[in-house]
Design an enzyme around this catalytic site. Sequence first.
Site, PDB file in Angstrom:
ATOM      1  N   HIS A 131       0.879  -1.172   0.000  1.00 39.67           N
ATOM      2  CA  HIS A 131       0.000   0.000   0.000  1.00 39.67           C
ATOM      3  C   HIS A 131       0.921   1.228   0.000  1.00 39.67           C
ATOM      4  O   HIS A 131       2.014   1.178   0.578  1.00 39.67           O
ATOM      5  CB  HIS A 131      -0.829   0.118   1.274  1.00 39.67           C
ATOM      6  CG  HIS A 131      -1.776  -1.001   1.551  1.00 39.67           C
ATOM      7  ND1 HIS A 131      -1.383  -2.180   2.092  1.00 39.67           N
ATOM      8  CD2 HIS A 131      -3.127  -1.086   1.396  1.00 39.67           C
ATOM      9  CE1 HIS A 131      -2.441  -2.967   2.264  1.00 39.67           C
ATOM     10  NE2 HIS A 131      -3.512  -2.331   1.844  1.00 39.67           N
ATOM     11  N   ASP A 183       2.151   1.916   3.445  1.00 37.88           N
ATOM     12  CA  ASP A 183       3.086   0.976   4.091  1.00 37.88           C
ATOM     13  C   ASP A 183       4.516   1.438   3.879  1.00 37.88           C
ATOM     14  O   ASP A 183       5.371   1.261   4.741  1.00 37.88           O
ATOM     15  CB  ASP A 183       3.073  -0.433   3.468  1.00 37.88           C
ATOM     16  CG  ASP A 183       1.707  -1.029   3.311  1.00 37.88           C
ATOM     17  OD1 ASP A 183       0.829  -0.671   4.093  1.00 37.88           O
ATOM     18  OD2 ASP A 183       1.540  -1.869   2.401  1.00 37.88           O
ATOM     19  N   HIS A 229     -11.209 -13.920   3.403  1.00 40.47           N
ATOM     20  CA  HIS A 229     -12.415 -13.149   3.089  1.00 40.47           C
ATOM     21  C   HIS A 229     -13.534 -14.068   2.605  1.00 40.47           C
ATOM     22  O   HIS A 229     -14.710 -13.801   2.840  1.00 40.47           O
ATOM     23  CB  HIS A 229     -12.122 -12.115   1.999  1.00 40.47           C
ATOM     24  CG  HIS A 229     -11.117 -11.078   2.398  1.00 40.47           C
ATOM     25  ND1 HIS A 229     -10.728 -10.056   1.559  1.00 40.47           N
ATOM     26  CD2 HIS A 229     -10.418 -10.898   3.547  1.00 40.47           C
ATOM     27  CE1 HIS A 229      -9.827  -9.297   2.174  1.00 40.47           C
ATOM     28  NE2 HIS A 229      -9.622  -9.790   3.386  1.00 40.47           N
ATOM     29  N   ASP A 261      -5.956 -13.619   9.030  1.00 43.88           N
ATOM     30  CA  ASP A 261      -4.805 -13.482   8.108  1.00 43.88           C
ATOM     31  C   ASP A 261      -3.630 -14.372   8.494  1.00 43.88           C
ATOM     32  O   ASP A 261      -2.484 -13.911   8.568  1.00 43.88           O
ATOM     33  CB  ASP A 261      -4.328 -12.018   8.064  1.00 43.88           C
ATOM     34  CG  ASP A 261      -5.213 -11.138   7.205  1.00 43.88           C
ATOM     35  OD1 ASP A 261      -5.945 -11.669   6.358  1.00 43.88           O
ATOM     36  OD2 ASP A 261      -5.159  -9.905   7.381  1.00 43.88           O
ATOM     37  N   ASP A 315      -1.013 -12.445   1.957  1.00 43.90           N
ATOM     38  CA  ASP A 315      -1.632 -11.405   2.787  1.00 43.90           C
ATOM     39  C   ASP A 315      -1.828 -12.055   4.165  1.00 43.90           C
ATOM     40  O   ASP A 315      -2.938 -12.364   4.580  1.00 43.90           O
ATOM     41  CB  ASP A 315      -2.959 -10.957   2.168  1.00 43.90           C
ATOM     42  CG  ASP A 315      -3.480  -9.691   2.817  1.00 43.90           C
ATOM     43  OD1 ASP A 315      -2.904  -9.289   3.845  1.00 43.90           O
ATOM     44  OD2 ASP A 315      -4.459  -9.116   2.311  1.00 43.90           O
TER      45      ASP A 315
HETATM   46  C1  XUL Z   1      -7.679  -6.514   4.246  1.00 41.26           C
HETATM   47  C2  XUL Z   1      -6.929  -6.895   3.042  1.00 41.26           C
HETATM   48  C3  XUL Z   1      -6.057  -5.843   2.467  1.00 41.26           C
HETATM   49  C4  XUL Z   1      -5.992  -5.851   0.978  1.00 41.26           C
HETATM   50  C5  XUL Z   1      -5.218  -4.697   0.403  1.00 41.26           C
HETATM   51  O1  XUL Z   1      -8.499  -7.499   4.734  1.00 41.26           O
HETATM   52  O2  XUL Z   1      -6.983  -8.024   2.609  1.00 41.26           O
HETATM   53  O3  XUL Z   1      -4.802  -5.964   3.036  1.00 41.26           O
HETATM   54  O4  XUL Z   1      -5.427  -7.029   0.500  1.00 41.26           O
HETATM   55  O5  XUL Z   1      -5.695  -3.478   0.817  1.00 41.26           O
HETATM   56 CO    CO Z   2      -5.995  -8.982   1.068  1.00 39.75          CO
END
Ligand code: XUL
Ligand code: CO
Length: 438
Positions: free
Chosen positions: A100, A103, A270, A308, A338
């Site tokens: 990002h 970051d 997710h 995560d 991630d």
């Molecule tokens: C948050 C997520 C983020 C995206 C990028 O749940 O997965 O880190 O991958 O913004």
């Molecule tokens: Co992500």
Amino acid sequence: MEYFKNVPQIKYEGPKSNNPYAFKFYNPDEIIDGKPLKEHLRFSVAYWHTFTANGTDPFGAPTMQRPWDHFTDPMDIAKARVEAAFELFEKLDVPFFCFHDRDIAPEGETLRETNKNLDTIVAMIKDYLKTSKTKVLWGTANLFSNPRFVHGAATSCNADVFAYAAAQVKKALEITKELGGQNYVFWGGREGYETLLNTDMELELDNLARFLHMAVEYAKEIGFEGQLLIEPKPKEPTKHQYDFDAANVYAFLKKYDLDKYFKLNIEANHTTLAGHDFQHELRYARINNMLGSIDANMGDMLLGWDTDQFPTDIRMTTLAMYEVIKMGGFDKGGLNFDAKVRRASFEPEDLFLGHIAGMDAFAKGFKVAYKLVKDGVFDRFIEERYKSYREGIGAEIVNGKANFKTLEEYALNNPKIENKSGKQELLESILNQYLFSE
Ligand code: XUL
Ligand code: CO
């Protein structure tokens, strides 16, 4: 300076090795189907979890011990992180990383100052990229951490925030292009709502589409040839996120004429938060030609949030790679970890151990999946299961020759319907045979 002094170059030593700093299943140069494993898997390190996460949680302070902890100036920390990052990339021999904007460089007092900080760090990363084997898989903009995004970014009720978010994505697209990023990701962590009592859902969705059209236009204007990706997530931090799941995002993209410009970045954790299997979301994206890339992690089924974790479940990695192989492999996408080490795994070496675990799990999963596809294990069952659509009345349905009247006539004259077993238990045990004997 060497940041991770206790960690050697990570090499492949095979499944019998007891060396924690070695790959057991990931042999990057092993040729499968005419291509080295590393090109099939396209692993990527997530800059945020690896270099900026500090172990805070809603109940506790940072726990992580990091080799840049002694710096206090945010720009000095940012520079040290870049140096440490390229050391980690090289020691893991990982082909990609993702970031990002926020970051890699700290925010300044103003947007101008923030962009200046970014330019300094981007120049430094660009310098490393000249000689590094590691490239950028994707870039993105953080439109969720700063309090200005309290009501959303592109879906904020405040037009000034929409404008700020646009400026931020404009810059993030520019730096992603400058760093040779192969994709650009949109994840709308705050694009959703907490309560419909204060929300104009229709305007918010229209605005989100307007925002994405502007991004498509600008990417074209600057000649960014990377793949644009949307990463679905149903909730967290927002109670309801508009990019809920693959089907929901696909419908949104279709409605607003955006589907030809975007693909999906499917993240394992997710998908389970949305009440799906990881494989379900990958399958749905794949059959609609929308599978672009993967955020490779794993959730905890007993927790209702995005943990995560590094992916270590081989059944899951196998079924994920099954979908990727069925799609013909990644084009611009890859497997981005991630994933973050647990709060209690606070030693710097854990960053390597987490990635080794994930890379091994996906390498093994890929190999099992490759064999499953090659042997046509499930394809043969599926072909047989649907064979009624290849002849007689089924073929007429598929060819568009049947209608309700012809079907009624057929049904009236077909007194006996015969169904066959779906054989789920058999298929699951065959999958286990492949998992444990390959
Ligand atoms: C948050 C997520 C983020 C995206 C990028 O749940 O997965 O880190 O991958 O913004
Ligand atoms: Co992500």
